[in-house]
Write a protein that holds these residues in place. Structure first.
Motif, PDB file in Angstrom:
ATOM      1  N   TRP A   1      38.441 -40.672 119.103  1.00 46.83           N
ATOM      2  CA  TRP A   1      38.872 -40.979 120.537  1.00 46.83           C
ATOM      3  C   TRP A   1      38.825 -41.906 121.634  1.00 46.83           C
ATOM      4  O   TRP A   1      38.803 -42.973 120.762  1.00 46.83           O
ATOM      5  N   LEU A   2      39.348 -41.920 122.436  1.00 47.64           N
ATOM      6  CA  LEU A   2      40.090 -42.984 123.666  1.00 47.64           C
ATOM      7  C   LEU A   2      39.163 -43.918 123.843  1.00 47.64           C
ATOM      8  O   LEU A   2      37.930 -43.661 124.019  1.00 47.64           O
ATOM      9  N   PRO A   3      38.794 -45.434 123.477  1.00 48.93           N
ATOM     10  CA  PRO A   3      38.264 -45.706 123.899  1.00 48.93           C
ATOM     11  C   PRO A   3      37.423 -45.481 125.356  1.00 48.93           C
ATOM     12  O   PRO A   3      36.294 -45.754 125.943  1.00 48.93           O
ATOM     13  N   GLU A   4      38.102 -45.733 126.144  1.00 48.41           N
ATOM     14  CA  GLU A   4      38.949 -44.799 127.977  1.00 48.41           C
ATOM     15  C   GLU A   4      37.387 -43.858 128.063  1.00 48.41           C
ATOM     16  O   GLU A   4      36.731 -43.779 128.670  1.00 48.41           O
ATOM     17  N   THR A   5      37.431 -42.659 127.040  1.00 52.43           N
ATOM     18  CA  THR A   5      36.883 -42.033 127.216  1.00 52.43           C
ATOM     19  C   THR A   5      35.521 -42.035 126.437  1.00 52.43           C
ATOM     20  O   THR A   5      34.340 -41.732 127.178  1.00 52.43           O
ATOM     21  N   ILE A   6      35.334 -42.770 125.395  1.00 59.40           N
ATOM     22  CA  ILE A   6      34.174 -43.616 125.345  1.00 59.40           C
ATOM     23  C   ILE A   6      33.430 -44.103 126.337  1.00 59.40           C
ATOM     24  O   ILE A   6      31.462 -44.102 126.326  1.00 59.40           O
ATOM     25  N   ASP A   7      34.387 -45.222 126.740  1.00 59.85           N
ATOM     26  CA  ASP A   7      33.525 -45.689 128.110  1.00 59.85           C
ATOM     27  C   ASP A   7      32.612 -45.549 128.774  1.00 59.85           C
ATOM     28  O   ASP A   7      31.772 -45.270 129.606  1.00 59.85           O
ATOM     29  N   THR A   8      33.643 -44.608 129.530  1.00 60.79           N
ATOM     30  CA  THR A   8      33.049 -43.027 130.241  1.00 60.79           C
ATOM     31  C   THR A   8      31.737 -42.401 130.354  1.00 60.79           C
ATOM     32  O   THR A   8      30.656 -42.420 130.881  1.00 60.79           O
ATOM     33  N   TRP A   9      32.178 -42.603 128.953  1.00 61.98           N
ATOM     34  CA  TRP A   9      30.825 -41.209 128.435  1.00 61.98           C
ATOM     35  C   TRP A   9      29.492 -41.977 128.579  1.00 61.98           C
ATOM     36  O   TRP A   9      29.020 -41.536 128.794  1.00 61.98           O
ATOM     37  N   ASN A  10      29.507 -43.295 128.059  1.00 63.30           N
ATOM     38  CA  ASN A  10      28.631 -43.993 127.705  1.00 63.30           C
ATOM     39  C   ASN A  10      27.530 -44.540 128.966  1.00 63.30           C
ATOM     40  O   ASN A  10      26.651 -44.774 129.037  1.00 63.30           O
ATOM     41  N   SER A  11      28.954 -44.855 130.041  1.00 65.84           N
ATOM     42  CA  SER A  11      28.091 -45.977 131.454  1.00 65.84           C
ATOM     43  C   SER A  11      27.107 -44.483 131.913  1.00 65.84           C
ATOM     44  O   SER A  11      26.862 -44.831 132.659  1.00 65.84           O
ATOM     45  N   SER A  12      27.420 -43.010 131.715  1.00 58.85           N
ATOM     46  CA  SER A  12      26.717 -41.549 132.660  1.00 58.85           C
ATOM     47  C   SER A  12      25.866 -41.438 131.876  1.00 58.85           C
ATOM     48  O   SER A  12      25.072 -40.167 131.422  1.00 58.85           O
TER      49      SER A  12
END
Length: 73
Positions: free
Chosen positions: A48-59
């Motif tokens: 997973w790209l870090p941005e994908t996980i950051d977006t998922w984690n924030s929501s």
């Protein structure tokens, strides 16, 4: 240019959960679809790209998105 993906262990470190929890999230379908898969079958490695996980984690539910309890309840 090399693209760096997070493994389940990398996701765990990035969002502060155990690797076991990250694997359970993946097995239960709670993680977003991986951005890359290397290999086939049960030995395939998901990334997973870090941005994908950051977006998922924030929501994700229960991670800051849970409504606060009303003190009058």
């Amino acid at each position: 240019m090399t693209i760096h993906y997070l493994t389940l262990s990398g996701i765990a470190t990035r969002i502060g959960i155990s690797p076991t929890t990250a694997k359970k999230y993946a097995d239960d379908g709670r993680l977003p679809e991986p951005d890359a898969v290397t290999g086939d079958g049960p030995k395939a490695v998901r990334g997973w790209l870090p941005e994908t996980i950051d977006t998922w984690n924030s929501s994700r539910p229960g991670h800051g998105g849970r409504p606060k309890k009303d003190p009058q309840d």
